[in-house]
Motif scaffolding. Structure first.
Motif, PDB file in Angstrom:
ATOM      1  N   TRP A  20      22.937  30.510  27.885  1.00 47.16           N
ATOM      2  CA  TRP A  20      23.784  31.900  28.871  1.00 47.16           C
ATOM      3  C   TRP A  20      23.927  32.924  28.523  1.00 47.16           C
ATOM      4  O   TRP A  20      23.087  34.301  28.363  1.00 47.16           O
ATOM      5  CB  TRP A  20      25.065  31.720  29.067  1.00 47.16           C
ATOM      6  CG  TRP A  20      26.247  32.399  30.016  1.00 47.16           C
ATOM      7  CD1 TRP A  20      26.487  33.984  30.040  1.00 47.16           C
ATOM      8  CD2 TRP A  20      25.943  32.632  32.006  1.00 47.16           C
ATOM      9  NE1 TRP A  20      27.129  34.202  31.902  1.00 47.16           N
ATOM     10  CE2 TRP A  20      26.903  33.311  32.259  1.00 47.16           C
ATOM     11  CE3 TRP A  20      25.718  30.750  32.771  1.00 47.16           C
ATOM     12  CZ2 TRP A  20      26.815  33.651  33.623  1.00 47.16           C
ATOM     13  CZ3 TRP A  20      26.150  31.464  34.030  1.00 47.16           C
ATOM     14  CH2 TRP A  20      26.460  32.408  34.590  1.00 47.16           C
ATOM     15  N   HIS A  21      23.795  32.912  27.142  1.00 45.58           N
ATOM     16  CA  HIS A  21      23.916  34.540  26.025  1.00 45.58           C
ATOM     17  C   HIS A  21      22.925  34.706  25.975  1.00 45.58           C
ATOM     18  O   HIS A  21      22.120  35.790  25.752  1.00 45.58           O
ATOM     19  CB  HIS A  21      24.537  34.213  24.599  1.00 45.58           C
ATOM     20  CG  HIS A  21      24.245  35.844  23.405  1.00 45.58           C
ATOM     21  ND1 HIS A  21      23.546  35.518  23.489  1.00 45.58           N
ATOM     22  CD2 HIS A  21      25.422  36.501  24.111  1.00 45.58           C
ATOM     23  CE1 HIS A  21      23.205  36.027  22.242  1.00 45.58           C
ATOM     24  NE2 HIS A  21      24.599  37.169  22.948  1.00 45.58           N
ATOM     25  N   ASP A  22      21.510  33.705  25.783  1.00 48.18           N
ATOM     26  CA  ASP A  22      20.412  33.901  25.197  1.00 48.18           C
ATOM     27  C   ASP A  22      19.772  34.369  26.763  1.00 48.18           C
ATOM     28  O   ASP A  22      18.773  35.409  26.707  1.00 48.18           O
ATOM     29  CB  ASP A  22      19.084  32.753  24.733  1.00 48.18           C
ATOM     30  CG  ASP A  22      17.971  33.161  24.570  1.00 48.18           C
ATOM     31  OD1 ASP A  22      18.002  33.690  23.805  1.00 48.18           O
ATOM     32  OD2 ASP A  22      17.316  32.029  24.902  1.00 48.18           O
ATOM     33  N   VAL A  23      20.192  33.919  28.081  1.00 50.30           N
ATOM     34  CA  VAL A  23      19.994  34.401  29.067  1.00 50.30           C
ATOM     35  C   VAL A  23      19.856  35.896  29.953  1.00 50.30           C
ATOM     36  O   VAL A  23      19.439  36.793  29.838  1.00 50.30           O
ATOM     37  CB  VAL A  23      19.618  33.913  30.458  1.00 50.30           C
ATOM     38  CG1 VAL A  23      19.544  33.713  32.023  1.00 50.30           C
ATOM     39  CG2 VAL A  23      18.775  32.032  30.560  1.00 50.30           C
ATOM     40  N   ALA A  24      20.741  36.188  29.559  1.00 49.36           N
ATOM     41  CA  ALA A  24      21.765  37.370  29.511  1.00 49.36           C
ATOM     42  C   ALA A  24      21.068  38.320  28.971  1.00 49.36           C
ATOM     43  O   ALA A  24      21.117  39.544  29.165  1.00 49.36           O
ATOM     44  CB  ALA A  24      22.846  37.687  29.942  1.00 49.36           C
ATOM     45  N   ASN A  25      21.018  38.432  27.595  1.00 48.25           N
ATOM     46  CA  ASN A  25      20.077  39.718  26.735  1.00 48.25           C
ATOM     47  C   ASN A  25      18.658  39.231  26.268  1.00 48.25           C
ATOM     48  O   ASN A  25      18.017  39.707  25.653  1.00 48.25           O
ATOM     49  CB  ASN A  25      21.067  39.366  25.188  1.00 48.25           C
ATOM     50  CG  ASN A  25      22.274  39.831  25.349  1.00 48.25           C
ATOM     51  OD1 ASN A  25      22.872  40.538  26.373  1.00 48.25           O
ATOM     52  ND2 ASN A  25      22.665  38.467  24.766  1.00 48.25           N
ATOM     53  N   SER A  26      17.883  38.369  28.052  1.00 49.21           N
ATOM     54  CA  SER A  26      16.215  38.232  27.503  1.00 49.21           C
ATOM     55  C   SER A  26      15.386  39.811  28.062  1.00 49.21           C
ATOM     56  O   SER A  26      16.725  40.717  28.329  1.00 49.21           O
ATOM     57  CB  SER A  26      16.113  37.357  28.124  1.00 49.21           C
ATOM     58  OG  SER A  26      16.042  37.901  29.632  1.00 49.21           O
ATOM     59  N   GLY A  32      13.905  37.630  37.208  1.00 48.91           N
ATOM     60  CA  GLY A  32      13.777  36.554  36.334  1.00 48.91           C
ATOM     61  C   GLY A  32      14.699  36.866  35.776  1.00 48.91           C
ATOM     62  O   GLY A  32      15.324  35.341  35.100  1.00 48.91           O
ATOM     63  N   ARG A  33      16.090  37.177  35.358  1.00 48.33           N
ATOM     64  CA  ARG A  33      17.037  36.783  34.810  1.00 48.33           C
ATOM     65  C   ARG A  33      18.380  36.064  35.591  1.00 48.33           C
ATOM     66  O   ARG A  33      18.909  35.460  35.424  1.00 48.33           O
ATOM     67  CB  ARG A  33      17.880  38.056  34.157  1.00 48.33           C
ATOM     68  CG  ARG A  33      17.287  38.504  32.940  1.00 48.33           C
ATOM     69  CD  ARG A  33      18.805  39.663  31.959  1.00 48.33           C
ATOM     70  NE  ARG A  33      18.424  40.603  33.060  1.00 48.33           N
ATOM     71  CZ  ARG A  33      18.092  41.777  32.914  1.00 48.33           C
ATOM     72  NH1 ARG A  33      16.950  41.839  32.197  1.00 48.33           N
ATOM     73  NH2 ARG A  33      18.048  42.888  33.606  1.00 48.33           N
ATOM     74  N   GLY A  34      18.291  36.684  36.721  1.00 46.08           N
ATOM     75  CA  GLY A  34      19.029  36.044  38.478  1.00 46.08           C
ATOM     76  C   GLY A  34      18.079  34.289  38.123  1.00 46.08           C
ATOM     77  O   GLY A  34      19.337  33.784  38.686  1.00 46.08           O
ATOM     78  N   MET A  35      17.095  34.794  38.467  1.00 48.90           N
ATOM     79  CA  MET A  35      16.589  32.773  38.380  1.00 48.90           C
ATOM     80  C   MET A  35      16.600  32.028  36.652  1.00 48.90           C
ATOM     81  O   MET A  35      17.644  30.822  37.826  1.00 48.90           O
ATOM     82  CB  MET A  35      15.314  33.355  39.258  1.00 48.90           C
ATOM     83  CG  MET A  35      14.720  31.568  39.122  1.00 48.90           C
ATOM     84  SD  MET A  35      12.670  31.687  39.741  1.00 48.90           S
ATOM     85  CE  MET A  35      12.124  32.823  40.470  1.00 48.90           C
ATOM     86  N   ALA A  36      16.856  32.534  36.059  1.00 52.60           N
ATOM     87  CA  ALA A  36      16.949  31.818  34.855  1.00 52.60           C
ATOM     88  C   ALA A  36      18.813  31.878  35.307  1.00 52.60           C
ATOM     89  O   ALA A  36      19.714  30.753  35.223  1.00 52.60           O
ATOM     90  CB  ALA A  36      16.959  32.432  33.627  1.00 52.60           C
TER      91      ALA A  36
END
Length: 87
Positions: A20-26, A32-36
């Motif tokens: 979750w942290h990795d996706v939020a800070n990508s 793309g973030r929303g889909m992830a």
């Protein structure tokens, strides 16, 4: 076996928290973030379906073999989904 269920539950929580942290800070765009995040949320709920009953069974010290099986099911399903076509 009881400890293994709790260790697996904590490992899943740490894995999903890290992801979750990795996706939020990508550096992806918002779509793309929303889909992830959506896929991650679905994976979290799918894992919770197996892990919550396993933790309840382990906490009550009943059906430890079933609890361990339930706790291992998400990891096995992930491996089958990812490596299913390879094996």
């Amino acid at each position: 076996m009881r400890r293994a269920v709790f260790i697996l539950a904590v490992a899943y929580a740490l894995f999903f928290g890290w992801t979750w942290h990795d996706v939020a800070n990508s550096s992806n765009d918002a779509a793309g973030r929303g889909m992830a995040m959506g896929f991650l949320t679905i994976a979290m709920f799918g894992t919770a379906v197996f892990v919550v009953p396993a933790v309840i069974l382990a906490a009550m010290d009943r059906g430890l073999k079933w609890a361990l099986g339930l706790a291992l099911a998400p990891a096995v399903l992930m491996m089958v989904i990812v490596y299913g076509g390879v094996i």
